[in-house]
Structures are given as structure tokens and as C-alpha cells.
Design a protein around this motif. Structure first.
Motif, short mmCIF file in Angstrom:
data_model
loop_
_atom_site.label_atom_id
_atom_site.label_comp_id
_atom_site.label_asym_id
_atom_site.label_seq_id
_atom_site.Cartn_x
_atom_site.Cartn_y
_atom_site.Cartn_z
N ARG A 90 13.33 -19.63 11.30
CA ARG A 90 12.95 -18.42 12.02
C ARG A 90 13.16 -17.28 11.03
N VAL A 91 12.10 -16.53 10.74
CA VAL A 91 12.14 -15.54 9.66
C VAL A 91 12.38 -14.16 10.25
N ASP A 92 13.55 -13.63 9.99
CA ASP A 92 13.96 -12.33 10.51
C ASP A 92 13.19 -11.21 9.81
N VAL A 93 12.76 -10.22 10.58
CA VAL A 93 12.04 -9.05 10.04
C VAL A 93 10.94 -9.50 9.07
N ALA A 94 10.13 -10.44 9.51
CA ALA A 94 9.13 -11.04 8.62
C ALA A 94 8.10 -10.03 8.13
N HIS A 95 7.94 -8.93 8.85
CA HIS A 95 6.93 -7.94 8.49
C HIS A 95 7.47 -6.86 7.55
N GLY A 96 8.73 -7.00 7.09
CA GLY A 96 9.35 -5.91 6.34
C GLY A 96 9.55 -6.13 4.86
N LEU A 97 9.25 -7.33 4.36
CA LEU A 97 9.65 -7.65 2.98
C LEU A 97 8.89 -6.83 1.94
N ALA A 98 7.57 -6.81 2.04
CA ALA A 98 6.76 -6.09 1.05
C ALA A 98 6.78 -4.60 1.34
N LYS A 99 7.06 -3.81 0.32
CA LYS A 99 7.10 -2.36 0.47
C LYS A 99 6.35 -1.71 -0.69
N LYS A 100 5.74 -0.57 -0.41
CA LYS A 100 5.08 0.20 -1.46
C LYS A 100 5.74 1.56 -1.53
N LEU A 101 6.61 1.72 -2.53
CA LEU A 101 7.41 2.94 -2.63
C LEU A 101 6.97 3.71 -3.88
N GLU A 102 6.17 4.75 -3.65
CA GLU A 102 5.69 5.59 -4.75
C GLU A 102 6.83 6.42 -5.33
N ASP A 103 6.56 7.06 -6.48
CA ASP A 103 7.57 7.91 -7.09
C ASP A 103 7.99 9.03 -6.15
N VAL A 104 7.01 9.60 -5.46
CA VAL A 104 7.30 10.62 -4.44
C VAL A 104 7.15 9.96 -3.08
N LEU A 105 8.25 9.85 -2.38
CA LEU A 105 8.24 9.13 -1.10
C LEU A 105 7.74 10.04 0.03
N PRO A 106 6.99 9.48 0.97
CA PRO A 106 6.54 10.28 2.11
C PRO A 106 7.71 10.67 3.01
N SER A 107 7.57 11.76 3.71
CA SER A 107 8.59 12.17 4.66
C SER A 107 8.47 11.34 5.93
N LYS A 108 9.48 11.47 6.78
CA LYS A 108 9.45 10.77 8.07
C LYS A 108 8.24 11.22 8.88
N ALA A 109 7.92 12.50 8.84
CA ALA A 109 6.76 13.01 9.57
C ALA A 109 5.46 12.45 9.02
N GLU A 110 5.37 12.36 7.70
CA GLU A 110 4.16 11.80 7.09
C GLU A 110 4.02 10.32 7.42
N MET A 111 5.12 9.60 7.48
CA MET A 111 5.05 8.19 7.84
C MET A 111 4.63 8.03 9.30
N ALA A 112 5.06 8.94 10.15
CA ALA A 112 4.65 8.89 11.55
C ALA A 112 3.14 9.06 11.66
N GLU A 113 2.57 9.93 10.82
CA GLU A 113 1.12 10.12 10.83
C GLU A 113 0.40 8.86 10.33
N ILE A 114 0.97 8.21 9.32
CA ILE A 114 0.40 6.95 8.84
C ILE A 114 0.40 5.92 9.95
N GLN A 115 1.53 5.84 10.66
CA GLN A 115 1.65 4.90 11.78
C GLN A 115 0.64 5.24 12.87
#
Length: 562
Positions: free
Chosen positions: A212-237
Motif C-alpha cells: 500500500r503506497v502512502d501519499v502515492a501522488h506526492g513523490l514527483a515535484k517540480k521546484l523552480e529556483d523561484v518557488l510559487p507562493s501559497k496563493a499562486e499554488m491555489a490558483e494552479i489548483q
């Protein structure tokens, strides 16, 4: 041929066992304690294998048993190829696998690949190593913001509250989407990927049948040099663009699972996996595909009201999704992270439909229960259990896998009143005064009706048991032919006999509160979600979730033999 060899030969013969399996989740610290230290252990599980066999399950899903500081109930793993000394040894693990296999029960173990414990040997090495070192590259370290790096790299909030970033002595910050003690791995690092392949083989070689794979959707991440803010991520979502979120459900995660699938297929039968992936419905099939993990959890019924139309829509949609992936769907009402479904269905409160009629609102009230505590005057225990039994009997009649959580076969309710000083869930401590956490569904099981721990073990329990547990003990319910335990036993026995095909046909009833479906062999399931009794559709009732006579009572399910 020995008994063990004979049993394992039978298990090897069926590569598709998982498609319609009944899987029983064991939270090991709360199942059975053999050594008397108040914490459940592997030898306790071994002692209860006859109980599991008599229950009629096909497999056990074992929640984390690895060495851990228990910052998050064992999901903070110190060593992925070890056993917590409080729980047992590798030799006892092997004994448990053999005992389960001899009973015809397969074993699925929890795997936690998104993050390790901060006590993991790699993370301790990272803390001792300089910025930019290979040791730090196994995790996600960043310089901070502000004039001297004194601010975290972003304003993100962790799942358990507070910042997702924690600063170390040399000024850098590490990412943890969950607790501070759970640093996220960097899955772009080849060493991380290779080490988990080693872990998959380690447990598979010891006879483990799946993961059973915990948090299976979380492993791959794309973290740019400048990270988006929480508000910007909410807009992406909010945009809903598939795979666009930098932290969750990225397409690249499936490259990882393709590697895992090649390892699974090295074994006979192939090892299986089920993804815990909280993703949009149309994103779920890829996790469940034959070249990926093979199966994904469907939490839709868990989040639904006790409502016929919601159930019908969810069942239809998820059978379609399973067909799209070539997998079978999964059904689940309770697990170690949520309020038990007997309690959810018994919480009082209403919400109005668009037409002004009132229905029971269970998910919202369950969230309130989890967040704010559990006053008894908000719970109708009898109604909650009646609905839970009806929903479970419907679930066990569906095509696909059924995942059951320890204690639900006893009709256990959530334990709401746990003293603050006895609580263990990090969600409680990080959000104190706001959230009571998940300890209420993790209280040790009652095996007998008396004694200081109701048969859990000779040395008490790590979480306090309520007085009402005694009447729901295994011993008490074993003696009662109408108990929830005996309903589960009979349902699982009949399910093995009746299970055929992976489809169903809806039978129209003309009543919006009645769900009626037929399986390919003629087995029928009828559930009355309403408040009034209705005529039974036919005779030959082989099982009912509650007392019946010539009618189908409110909030009751029946099985009709083919």
C-alpha cells in the motif's frame, strides 16, 4: 510437501487474487499485544491469525511496523528494511508471513516513499554534510529568503499545520509536507529511486504479496529556483490543469511506478500495489494501470452521505474508472485516518437540498467531530451502526476489492473522549484547540469483556479504551448470532461463494431511496436508504444487515441468492 509449501503453492496459483479481495487493515500498535508493554506487536498478530482466518478475509494490509519515533503513528520511518523493536523482529515478521500464508491470507505492507523520518541514517548524514553535498541531494534543501536567509523559502503550509520548511544549523531549510520529523525525499535523485527498488525486493523476497503506497501522488515535484507562493499554488489548483501542480499528482510520478512495476513482475505471482492517491477522479486510472501500481484507493464512498443517489453515482463512476484502467476498483468506509463510519452515519445534523428537503449531513459533521471533539449528544449510536451495517453489506456485494479497517467488524464507534495528555496524533499537538486528531479510530481493540485492557494485552493500552468497548468485544459478539461480527463473518463467507464477474446491472425500483443491483450470476443486493419500510422484492434472502420479516426496513440491506 509441508503445510507451508502447500499453502504458498495455492497462493501462487492465482495472480488475480487482488481484484475482488477482502483486505483487512491492521494498525499494529492497536491490534493485539503479546508482550504486555501496552503496544501491539507482531507476535500479537500471530496469536490472532485464527481469528482473521475465521473472519474470512483474503489479505491483511499491515500499517507501518518499521523503526520509528512515532511522530506520525509510524509513518515517520527510520529504516525501511527493519522492524521496530517495540513491535518485533525480522524473524517474527517471517513467522507472521508464514502463519498468514498457512491460513490462506496474503500480506500487503505499508510503504512510505514520500518522506523518511528525521532519524533516518540518510537524513542524519545530510545534517552533518555541507550545502550542495550528495547527502543533502537525497532530500530537498533550500536556502532561505530574506537578507540573511532567515525566512523559509516559501510560505507553504504543511498538512499538519505550520510551515513546510524547517531550518537547520547552517541556515538551510528542508522541505516536509507533513510533520517536521518527516523530511521529503528528492525523487529526482537516482540513489533514492534505486534504494526503494531494493526495499521492494527485500520485502517481496520475504513473502510480502503487495504494497500500500502512502501519499502515492506526492513523490514527483517540480521546484523552480523561484518557488510559487501559497496563493499562486491555489490558483494552479483552481485551474484544474492536469499535472500542473508543483507538489502533487505530477505526470512524472508514473515514471517511478513503471520502474516499480518491473520489480513487481519479477515475482510469481507478480506483487501488487494500491495507491493512496488523493487526486481528481479522471487522474486515478493511471495509478491503477497495469504498467503502474495496478490499483488505487477510491475514497468516494467514504466521503459520501448515507444517500442512495450519491452511492449510485459513485458506484457507477468508479466501475467506469476501473474499466478504463483495466484494474478493479476499491471500496472503503473506514481506515486509520478518518472517523469510523458507524459514527459518521450517526452524527446528528441536517443540510437542505435545493428543493428544500432535509437530509442527514455526515461528512461535514464528521469533520466537525474530528476538529472539535465528540459530544455524545451529537451522536445517535444505534442509527449510526444500523446505517454502517447496511452500507457495509452493500459494499461487500459490489465487484472490486473491499478494504476493511480493524474493529469495524465489531461495529466500533469513534472514541471521542480521550484526555489531552493521552493523545498521540501530531495533528492534535500542531493544531491544539482546533483539531483533536485521529487517535479516536486507533484505540486498541477489545478482545474480551473484562480485564484491564479487554484482552488486548496483559500490560494495559497505549490509548485509553472507553467503558462501552466491553459490550463490543470479540468475546461478547462471538456469542451473539445477530452481532456485527457474525454479520461480517457470514457476509465474507457468502461473498466468496457468490462473487462472479466484475460488473453489475442496476434494477430500477421506482423509489429514489432504494438501490437494487444484480451481479452476473444472479446474486442481488437491495439497500433501503430511506426512513420507511418497503416491500421486499422477492424471497430467498440469504443475509440481511438487520432484522427483517415480510418487508425491507429502513436503513437495511439484504442479499438475495441467485
Amino acid at each position: 510437501m509441508t503445510l507451508t509449501e502447500t499453502a504458498e503453492t495455492l497462493l501462487v496459483d492465482d495472480a488475480n487474487w487482488w481484484r475482488q479481495a477482502a483486505v483487512y487493515q491492521i494498525y499494529p500498535r492497536s491490534f493485539a499485544d503479546a508482550n504486555g508493554d501496552g503496544v501491539g506487536d507482531l507476535r500479537g498478530i500471530i496469536s490472532r491469525v485464527p481469528y482473521l482466518q475465521n473472519l474470512g478475509i483474503d489479505a491483511v494490509w499491515l500499517s507501518p511496523f518499521y523503526p520509528s519515533a512515532l511522530a506520525d503513528g509510524g509513518y515517520d520511518v527510520d529504516d525501511y528494511r527493519g522492524v521496530d523493536p517495540k513491535i518485533g523482529t525480522l524473524e517474527e515478521f517471517d513467522e507472521m508471513v508464514e502463519a498468514l500464508h498457512c491460513a490462506g491470507i496474503r500480506l500487503i505492507v505499508d510503504l512510505v516513499p514520500n518522506h523518511s523520518s528525521d532519524r533516518h541514517i540518510w537524513f542524519q548524514e545530510a545534517l552533518r554534510s555541507p550545502k550542495g553535498s550528495p547527502a543533502r541531494d537525497r532530500y530537498i534543501f533550500r536556502d532561505g529568503m530574506g537578507e540573511n536567509g532567515e525566512l523559509p523559502p516559501s510560505d507553504w503550509t504543511s498538512i499538519f499545520g505550520g510551515s513546510t520548511w524547517t531550518q537547520v544549523e547552517d541556515g538551510q531549510w528542508y522541505l516536509h509536507m507533513f510533520a517536521t520529523e518527516q523530511p521529503d525525499f528528492n525523487w529526482d535523485n537516482p540513489e533514492v529511486r534505486e534504494d526503494f527498488l531494493t526495499t521492494l525486493r527485500f520485502w517481496s523476497d520475504r513473502g510480502v504479496d503487495g504494497f500500500r503506497v502512502d501519499v502515492a501522488h506526492g513523490l514527483a515535484k517540480k521546484l523552480e529556483d523561484v518557488l510559487p507562493s501559497k496563493a499562486e499554488m491555489a490558483e494552479i489548483q483552481k485551474s484544474g490543469e492536469p499535472g500542473a501542480h508543483p507538489l502533487w499528482d505530477r505526470d512524472e510520478v508514473h515514471d517511478i511506478y513503471s520502474e516499480w512495476r518491473r520489480v513487481f513482475d519479477e515475482y510469481t505471482p507478480p506483487r501488487i500495489a494500491v495507491a493512496e492517491a488523493w487526486v481528481a477522479r479522471d487522474r486515478r486510472p493511471r495509478y491503477a494501470s497495469a504498467d503502474g501500481l495496478g490499483q488505487a484507493f477510491n475514497f468516494d464512498l467514504l466521503q459520501a452521505d448515507f444517500d442512495a443517489q450519491q452511492f449510485r453515482d459513485i458506484i457507477r463512476d468508479n466501475l467506469d474508472l476501473a474499466a478504463a484502467s483495466g484494474s478493479s476498483t476499491t471500496w472503503v468506509f473506514s481506515n486509520h485516518d478518518v472517523v469510523r463510519h458507524a459514527t459518521r452515519y450517526g452524527l446528528l445534523g441536517t443540510v437542505e437540498k435545493a428543493d428544500g428537503t432535509a437530509i442527514m449531513s455526515t461528512p461535514g459533521k464528521a469533520k466537525a467531530w474530528l476538529l472539535h471533539g465528540a459530544p455524545e449528544d451529537e451522536l445517535d449510536r444505534d442509527r449510526g451502526l444500523r446505517r454502517a451495517r447496511a452500507a457495509t453489506l452493500l459494499e461487500l456485494g459490489l465487484p472490486g476489492s473491499a478494504y476493511l479497517y480493524q474493529g469495524e467488524e465489531l461495529g466500533l464507534h469513534e472514541v471521542g473522549e480521550i484526555p489531552d495528555e493521552a493523545r498521540q496524533d501530531p495533528a492534535f499537538f500542531r493544531n491544539k484547540g482546533v483539531e483533536v486528531g485521529r487517535d479516536g479510530c486507533r484505540v486498541p481493540l477489545p478482545w474480551s469483556s473484562d480485564g484491564p485492557s479487554l484482552g488486548f494485552g496483559p500490560g494495559g493500552t497505549h490509548l485509553p479504551q472507553p467503558s462501552w468497548y466491553a459490550e463490543h468485544s470479540v468475546a461478547a459478539e462471538d456469542r451473539d448470532p445477530g452481532s456485527t461480527l457474525n454479520m461480517y463473518r457470514r457476509a465474507l463467507e457468502l461473498r466468496r461463494e457468490l462473487q462472479a464477474g466484475e460488473t453489475l446491472e442496476w434494477v430500477e425500483t421506482g423509489d429514489p431511496d432504494i438501490l437494487h443491483f444484480r451481479r452476473p450470476n444472479g446474486w442481488e443486493v437491495v439497500t433501503n436508504f430511506g426512513n420507511a419500510e418497503v416491500p421486499l422484492p422477492k424471497e430467498r434472502i440469504v443475509l440481511a444487515s438487520g432484522p427483517i420479516d415480510s418487508t425491507l426496513p429502513a436503513e437495511t440491506t439484504v442479499w438475495i441468492a441467485p
